[in-house]
Scaffold this motif. Sequence first.
Motif, PDB file in Angstrom:
ATOM      1  N   GLU A 129       0.832  -1.206   0.000  1.00 52.68           N
ATOM      2  CA  GLU A 129       0.000   0.000   0.000  1.00 52.68           C
ATOM      3  C   GLU A 129       0.865   1.255   0.000  1.00 52.68           C
ATOM      4  O   GLU A 129       0.582   2.232  -0.711  1.00 52.68           O
ATOM      5  CB  GLU A 129      -0.914   0.026   1.235  1.00 52.68           C
TER       6      GLU A 129
ATOM      7  N   SER B 296      -4.785 -12.662   2.333  1.00 50.65           N
ATOM      8  CA  SER B 296      -3.751 -13.442   1.647  1.00 50.65           C
ATOM      9  C   SER B 296      -4.319 -14.563   0.805  1.00 50.65           C
ATOM     10  O   SER B 296      -3.646 -15.086  -0.071  1.00 50.65           O
ATOM     11  CB  SER B 296      -2.814 -14.062   2.668  1.00 50.65           C
TER      12      SER B 296
ATOM     13  N   GLY C  56       3.726 -14.835  -1.232  1.00 53.58           N
ATOM     14  CA  GLY C  56       2.440 -14.659  -1.886  1.00 53.58           C
ATOM     15  C   GLY C  56       2.586 -14.174  -3.315  1.00 53.58           C
ATOM     16  O   GLY C  56       1.620 -14.134  -4.071  1.00 53.58           O
ATOM     17  N   ASP C  57       3.786 -13.817  -3.708  1.00 50.36           N
ATOM     18  CA  ASP C  57       4.023 -13.345  -5.070  1.00 50.36           C
ATOM     19  C   ASP C  57       3.841 -14.452  -6.093  1.00 50.36           C
ATOM     20  O   ASP C  57       3.823 -15.627  -5.738  1.00 50.36           O
ATOM     21  CB  ASP C  57       5.454 -12.804  -5.180  1.00 50.36           C
TER      22      ASP C  57
ATOM     23  N   ASN D 111      -0.447 -13.268   8.038  1.00 52.63           N
ATOM     24  CA  ASN D 111      -0.594 -14.526   7.307  1.00 52.63           C
ATOM     25  C   ASN D 111       0.540 -15.519   7.602  1.00 52.63           C
ATOM     26  O   ASN D 111       0.473 -16.668   7.224  1.00 52.63           O
ATOM     27  CB  ASN D 111      -0.705 -14.279   5.796  1.00 52.63           C
TER      28      ASN D 111
HETATM   29  N1  LIG Z   1      -2.681  -4.203  -0.280  1.00 50.35           N
HETATM   30  C1  LIG Z   1      -2.844  -5.013  -1.317  1.00 50.35           C
HETATM   31  N2  LIG Z   1      -3.875  -4.868  -2.140  1.00 50.35           N
HETATM   32  C2  LIG Z   1      -4.043  -5.693  -3.152  1.00 50.35           C
HETATM   33  N3  LIG Z   1      -3.237  -6.708  -3.451  1.00 50.35           N
HETATM   34  C3  LIG Z   1      -2.177  -6.917  -2.684  1.00 50.35           C
HETATM   35  C4  LIG Z   1      -1.919  -6.091  -1.568  1.00 50.35           C
HETATM   36  N4  LIG Z   1      -0.817  -6.523  -0.973  1.00 50.35           N
HETATM   37  C5  LIG Z   1      -0.399  -7.585  -1.665  1.00 50.35           C
HETATM   38  N5  LIG Z   1      -1.201  -7.838  -2.701  1.00 50.35           N
HETATM   39  C6  LIG Z   1      -1.086  -8.952  -3.659  1.00 50.35           C
HETATM   40  O1  LIG Z   1      -1.011 -10.146  -2.890  1.00 50.35           O
HETATM   41  C7  LIG Z   1       0.219 -10.788  -3.072  1.00 50.35           C
HETATM   42  C8  LIG Z   1       0.887 -11.063  -1.744  1.00 50.35           C
HETATM   43  O2  LIG Z   1       0.102 -11.816  -0.986  1.00 50.35           O
HETATM   44  P1  LIG Z   1       0.440 -12.111   0.542  1.00 50.35           P
HETATM   45  O3  LIG Z   1       0.349 -10.856   1.314  1.00 50.35           O
HETATM   46  O4  LIG Z   1      -0.380 -13.283   0.909  1.00 50.35           O
HETATM   47  O5  LIG Z   1       1.929 -12.567   0.404  1.00 50.35           O
HETATM   48  P2  LIG Z   1       3.172 -12.501   1.393  1.00 50.35           P
HETATM   49  O6  LIG Z   1       3.902 -13.755   1.251  1.00 50.35           O
HETATM   50  O7  LIG Z   1       2.738 -12.090   2.751  1.00 50.35           O
HETATM   51  O8  LIG Z   1       4.006 -11.361   0.707  1.00 50.35           O
HETATM   52  P3  LIG Z   1       4.954 -10.272   1.367  1.00 50.35           P
HETATM   53  O9  LIG Z   1       5.238 -10.705   2.765  1.00 50.35           O
HETATM   54  O10 LIG Z   1       6.144 -10.274   0.492  1.00 50.35           O
HETATM   55  O11 LIG Z   1       4.176  -8.992   1.302  1.00 50.35           O
HETATM   56  C9  LIG Z   1       1.107  -9.854  -3.855  1.00 50.35           C
HETATM   57  O12 LIG Z   1       1.825 -10.549  -4.831  1.00 50.35           O
HETATM   58  C10 LIG Z   1       0.159  -8.878  -4.480  1.00 50.35           C
HETATM   59  O13 LIG Z   1      -0.138  -9.299  -5.790  1.00 50.35           O
END
Ligand SMILES: Nc1ncnc2c1ncn2[C@@H]1O[C@H](COP(=O)(O)OP(=O)(O)OP(=O)(O)O)[C@@H](O)[C@H]1O
Length: 533
Positions: free
Chosen positions: A46, A78, A201-202, A281
């Motif tokens: 964000e 997530s 999550g990428d 998450n």
């Molecule tokens: N605030 C947001 N609004 C919309 N989509 C988002 C947002 N933040 C992340 N994403 C999407 O969700 C994915 C990440 O998901 P998640 O948060 O489950 O992963 P993560 O493993 O916690 O990633 P990280 O810790 O690197 O942020 C990103 O690749 C992006 O495409």
Amino acid sequence: MKDSISTEIAPNVHELLQQAIALNTTGTVYKPNSRSLPEISGSPTEKAILSWAVLDLGMNVDNPKQDYDVIQVAAFNSEKKRSGVLIRRKNESATHTHWKGAAEMIVAMCSQYYDRSGTVKVMDDEERTEIGKIIQNMAAKSLRCIAFAHTKIPEDNEPVLGESRLTLVGLVGLKDPCRPGVRRAVESCIDAGVSIKMITGDNVFTAKAIAIECGILQPHEDVNEAVIEGVEFRNYSPEERMEKINKVRVMARSSPFDKLLMVQCLKQKGHVVAVTGDGTNDAPALKEADIGLSMGIQGTEVTKESSDIVILDDNFTSVVTVLRWGRCVYNNIQKFIQFQLTVNVAALVINFIAALSSGEVPLTAVQLLWVNLIMDTFGALALATERPTDDLMTNPPVGRSKPLISNIMWRNLIAQALYQVAVLLTLQFRGKSVFGVDERVKNTLIFNTFVFCQVFNEFNARKLEKKNIFKGLHKNKLFLGIVGITIILQVVMVEFLKRFANTQRLNWGQWGSCIGLAALSWPIGWLVKWIPV
Ligand SMILES: Nc1ncnc2c1ncn2[C@@H]1O[C@H](COP(=O)(O)OP(=O)(O)OP(=O)(O)O)[C@@H](O)[C@H]1O
Ligand SMILES: [Ca+2]
């Protein structure tokens, strides 16, 4: 630069983007006064999007907030990896839906797109593949790709947060650069026999590019089995999962459940698992792991509560420090145990055998208490305060089922205990005739030799495997101090505390014999280390 970006975007698209960014966000922009730089807060994603809009595009995020009412919100999580809002302009009845999230997922919800000039076009298969390629290319440069989509709901239709037939507004690529030192930290972990897995999550392409950047994957290796998507892993049968898990090094598009599943499988395989994480998450996986490490600055409260260690500086390189100190403490405990057991075994055997054969014990209660002091308090201070050495980081990790007392320790311990018992029993039964002394002097000789054996063996105990037991000795002032104090107190016990310690004064020759016999434990310790176990 700023102008060139903002003028390239068609005005109508620019306006939609402004709505999307300002209203579909959990971050905030705060500007204390008109001249100061805006303060932007929120999750890393964000924050990146808001600062791009405010600082690079010169957008004002307050205007849309004044002009529109937010009717419904679908918060980011997530699992879904997207967030949406339903908004309505004040005094109008038509509503707008805005979605933002993981690019390929958002694009899949779209049937149209805005082209460069700002006109809406139908997204046919050809364009869909084209957009797919753009996303892939961005991802290959280790960019996290976020898509924005919009749809207008006419006034006579029911306002719902629809998830299909949207119009793609645009894509942005966010760079989360690999922090300095991470590559080296990953290398050190691999050298220490710790295998590193990245769960994110990428999407697959971004994940792969980032993994290569920080050294988890090698640039040209075949990553067929090493990179996997969360769903794929989730849908394996338990047997398949067990079979493949060791090879998986990157898991992309994972949900919190996938992270947890990974940790459970690794534990089931018998591995000791450490997890690092910052987001909510990550909490289930952190809790399940043997060692959960959370980030102190970025980390959410839930994450910190679920973890065992909070890394205050948010630096991945601290993982190496944790590893180093963890191994050091374990190693020091092993040294201490080996040292203690040797003293105990020797003292027990000599008193037991002497009591059985002559009914008299050579080591008195006061003497045994003194020995106890040397081995418990002093021994702990001397051996457990040893600082970590570099070779700790080249050893393989200790497995979950490995005993605390290793074979190496048994080898050292038995050799030293046997030698001590042999020397002390010889003194017990032959001491009087060899030295031509009476019972009391003989017992003092036994006591003195016994204590000096421990003093010399304390040096042996510094290294469980290495033959050079003196390495780094000059740096451990406490060790040297303890040994010095032990020797001084022993001289006082023998020479001056006759009544209290039940001892007799010894002459120079007798002192020399005691120390000489005890010193033999050094060459014995050295020789024993050649025996492979
Ligand atoms: N605030 C947001 N609004 C919309 N989509 C988002 C947002 N933040 C992340 N994403 C999407 O969700 C994915 C990440 O998901 P998640 O948060 O489950 O992963 P993560 O493993 O916690 O990633 P990280 O810790 O690197 O942020 C990103 O690749 C992006 O495409
Ligand atoms: Ca996260």
